[in-house]
Design a protein around this motif. Structure first.
Motif, PDB file in Angstrom:
ATOM      1  N   LEU A 115      -3.127   9.733  -4.616  1.00  0.00           N
ATOM      2  CA  LEU A 115      -3.865  10.948  -4.987  1.00  0.00           C
ATOM      3  C   LEU A 115      -3.789  12.016  -3.901  1.00  0.00           C
ATOM      4  O   LEU A 115      -3.993  13.199  -4.174  1.00  0.00           O
ATOM      5  CB  LEU A 115      -5.337  10.605  -5.250  1.00  0.00           C
ATOM      6  N   ALA A 116      -3.485  11.581  -2.675  1.00  0.00           N
ATOM      7  CA  ALA A 116      -3.475  12.520  -1.551  1.00  0.00           C
ATOM      8  C   ALA A 116      -2.323  13.510  -1.618  1.00  0.00           C
ATOM      9  O   ALA A 116      -2.267  14.442  -0.815  1.00  0.00           O
ATOM     10  CB  ALA A 116      -3.408  11.746  -0.230  1.00  0.00           C
ATOM     11  N   LEU A 117      -1.429  13.333  -2.574  1.00  0.00           N
ATOM     12  CA  LEU A 117      -0.354  14.307  -2.755  1.00  0.00           C
ATOM     13  C   LEU A 117      -0.931  15.677  -3.108  1.00  0.00           C
ATOM     14  O   LEU A 117      -0.330  16.708  -2.821  1.00  0.00           O
ATOM     15  CB  LEU A 117       0.588  13.826  -3.875  1.00  0.00           C
ATOM     16  N   ILE A 118      -2.119  15.688  -3.702  1.00  0.00           N
ATOM     17  CA  ILE A 118      -2.770  16.948  -4.085  1.00  0.00           C
ATOM     18  C   ILE A 118      -3.522  17.503  -2.882  1.00  0.00           C
ATOM     19  O   ILE A 118      -4.426  16.856  -2.352  1.00  0.00           O
ATOM     20  CB  ILE A 118      -3.757  16.716  -5.248  1.00  0.00           C
ATOM     21  N   PRO A 119      -3.173  18.705  -2.406  1.00  0.00           N
ATOM     22  CA  PRO A 119      -3.846  19.282  -1.236  1.00  0.00           C
ATOM     23  C   PRO A 119      -5.347  19.409  -1.451  1.00  0.00           C
ATOM     24  O   PRO A 119      -5.808  19.773  -2.534  1.00  0.00           O
ATOM     25  CB  PRO A 119      -3.192  20.669  -1.120  1.00  0.00           C
ATOM     26  N   GLY A 120      -6.099  19.102  -0.409  1.00  0.00           N
ATOM     27  CA  GLY A 120      -7.549  19.135  -0.487  1.00  0.00           C
ATOM     28  C   GLY A 120      -8.153  17.755  -0.680  1.00  0.00           C
ATOM     29  O   GLY A 120      -9.347  17.559  -0.462  1.00  0.00           O
ATOM     30  N   GLY A 132       0.794  -1.223   0.000  1.00  0.00           N
ATOM     31  CA  GLY A 132       0.000   0.000   0.000  1.00  0.00           C
ATOM     32  C   GLY A 132       0.825   1.272   0.000  1.00  0.00           C
ATOM     33  O   GLY A 132       0.336   2.330  -0.403  1.00  0.00           O
ATOM     34  N   THR A 133       2.076   1.174   0.427  1.00  0.00           N
ATOM     35  CA  THR A 133       2.936   2.357   0.510  1.00  0.00           C
ATOM     36  C   THR A 133       3.583   2.712  -0.821  1.00  0.00           C
ATOM     37  O   THR A 133       3.835   3.895  -1.097  1.00  0.00           O
ATOM     38  CB  THR A 133       4.031   2.131   1.571  1.00  0.00           C
ATOM     39  N   ILE A 134       3.840   1.738  -1.657  1.00  0.00           N
ATOM     40  CA  ILE A 134       4.617   1.952  -2.883  1.00  0.00           C
ATOM     41  C   ILE A 134       4.032   3.029  -3.802  1.00  0.00           C
ATOM     42  O   ILE A 134       4.760   3.929  -4.244  1.00  0.00           O
ATOM     43  CB  ILE A 134       4.798   0.622  -3.641  1.00  0.00           C
ATOM     44  N   PRO A 135       2.740   3.007  -4.139  1.00  0.00           N
ATOM     45  CA  PRO A 135       2.216   4.037  -5.056  1.00  0.00           C
ATOM     46  C   PRO A 135       2.402   5.458  -4.539  1.00  0.00           C
ATOM     47  O   PRO A 135       2.802   6.356  -5.290  1.00  0.00           O
ATOM     48  CB  PRO A 135       0.731   3.677  -5.171  1.00  0.00           C
ATOM     49  N   GLY A 136       2.136   5.685  -3.256  1.00  0.00           N
ATOM     50  CA  GLY A 136       2.294   7.020  -2.693  1.00  0.00           C
ATOM     51  C   GLY A 136       3.735   7.473  -2.679  1.00  0.00           C
ATOM     52  O   GLY A 136       4.033   8.652  -2.923  1.00  0.00           O
ATOM     53  N   ALA A 137       4.651   6.544  -2.398  1.00  0.00           N
ATOM     54  CA  ALA A 137       6.075   6.882  -2.373  1.00  0.00           C
ATOM     55  C   ALA A 137       6.558   7.275  -3.764  1.00  0.00           C
ATOM     56  O   ALA A 137       7.300   8.251  -3.932  1.00  0.00           O
ATOM     57  CB  ALA A 137       6.877   5.695  -1.843  1.00  0.00           C
ATOM     58  N   VAL A 138       6.131   6.529  -4.775  1.00  0.00           N
ATOM     59  CA  VAL A 138       6.534   6.835  -6.151  1.00  0.00           C
ATOM     60  C   VAL A 138       5.954   8.178  -6.593  1.00  0.00           C
ATOM     61  O   VAL A 138       6.639   9.004  -7.203  1.00  0.00           O
ATOM     62  CB  VAL A 138       6.068   5.707  -7.103  1.00  0.00           C
ATOM     63  N   ALA A 139       4.677   8.414  -6.269  1.00  0.00           N
ATOM     64  CA  ALA A 139       4.039   9.683  -6.637  1.00  0.00           C
ATOM     65  C   ALA A 139       4.746  10.855  -5.972  1.00  0.00           C
ATOM     66  O   ALA A 139       4.988  11.895  -6.600  1.00  0.00           O
ATOM     67  CB  ALA A 139       2.563   9.652  -6.239  1.00  0.00           C
ATOM     68  N   GLY A 140       5.082  10.708  -4.701  1.00  0.00           N
ATOM     69  CA  GLY A 140       5.763  11.784  -3.995  1.00  0.00           C
ATOM     70  C   GLY A 140       7.141  12.069  -4.573  1.00  0.00           C
ATOM     71  O   GLY A 140       7.556  13.227  -4.675  1.00  0.00           O
TER      72      GLY A 140
END
Length: 256
Positions: free
Chosen positions: A151-156, A85-93
């Motif tokens: 998707l949470a990288l985008i504020p809001g 579950g962590t991999i997509p967010g880490a790559v996006a960031g």
């Protein structure tokens, strides 16, 4: 930035990190309203306060994961689920942080995302079965929630909101969706917080005491927010938070 301003921003961040209302969005709006210039690096660093809240509040889960390396159990599967579950967010960031920082940290776009990303939470409440436990989620379900977290990288958007919505749509109960969302926050906050912390301390952008006061406030309010939401979701739905997001977005459009 003054210490009292950092402490206040930390309270806002910790209180909103675990509620499905977007902590980054609230920080941007608070900074804009009070004309405080903190920035993404400070916002990310004070997440270390909320990390400590997660680590201590869910200490039994982390101890279960650690003990599972000696003997098989659910802790081992949970560890794999968190990794997946962590991999997509880490790559996006890693690849999109600069773009997001340059183009999305403005009140009007935060308000738009508050409205837009209320829809997945609404869909989760309306269509989700809400009868599965965390043990039934599996690696595929964890991967889907991980994609949502990116998707949470985008504020809001709200990291907790989008991951809880994904959990609901996958059939998790409200409390279990929140539970996994909170656990999933730990790895991504650790990586991002330490990276930004080392960077801003080495560059001397903000004194350590200022950063520490923000992180301490985030820990205190984050702990209270976790306790509140887990208790709240035992008998209530996410609808009040959806209404709050919409009202806040309209207020932002009216002010800015």
């Amino acid at each position: 930035m003054k210490i009292v301003e950092a402490f206040f921003l930390g309270l806002v961040q910790g209180a909103t990190e675990f509620l499905p209302v977007s902590s980054s969005g609230h920080l941007i709006l608070t900074e804009a309203f009070f004309r405080v210039r903190a920035g993404l690096a400070f916002d990310t660093f004070i997440h270390l306060g909320t990390l400590m809240a997660v680590l201590i509040y869910f200490r039994r889960d982390w101890l279960m994961i650690i003990s599972s390396f000696r003997r098989p159990g659910f802790g081992r599967l949970l560890f794999l689920m968190l990794c997946v579950g962590t991999i997509p967010g880490a790559v996006a960031g890693l690849f999109l942080e600069d773009i997001v920082s340059a183009h999305f940290r403005v009140p009007e776009r935060v308000a738009f995302m508050l409205i837009l990303m209320s829809l997945p939470l609404l869909a989760g409440e309306f269509f989700g079965r809400k009868d599965k436990s965390l043990r039934e989620l599996g690696l595929l379900g964890a991967a889907v929630i991980g994609l949502a977290q990116a998707l949470a990288l985008i504020p809001g958007t709200s990291r907790s909101g989008i991951t809880m919505a994904a959990g609901l749509l996958l059939g998790l109960s409200r409390a279990e969706a929140a539970h996994f969302s909170f656990l999933l926050s730990a790895p991504i906050i650790t990586g991002a917080g330490l990276f930004e912390g080392v960077k801003i301390l080495s560059q001397g952008e903000l004194p350590f005491l200022t950063l520490f006061s923000g992180a301490l406030a985030a820990f205190l309010s984050g702990w209270l927010a976790i306790s509140f939401l887990l208790s709240f979701l035992q008998t209530r739905s996410f609808y009040p938070f959806i209404v709050y997001r919409l009202l806040l977005a309209m207020l932002v459009y009216a002010i800015f």
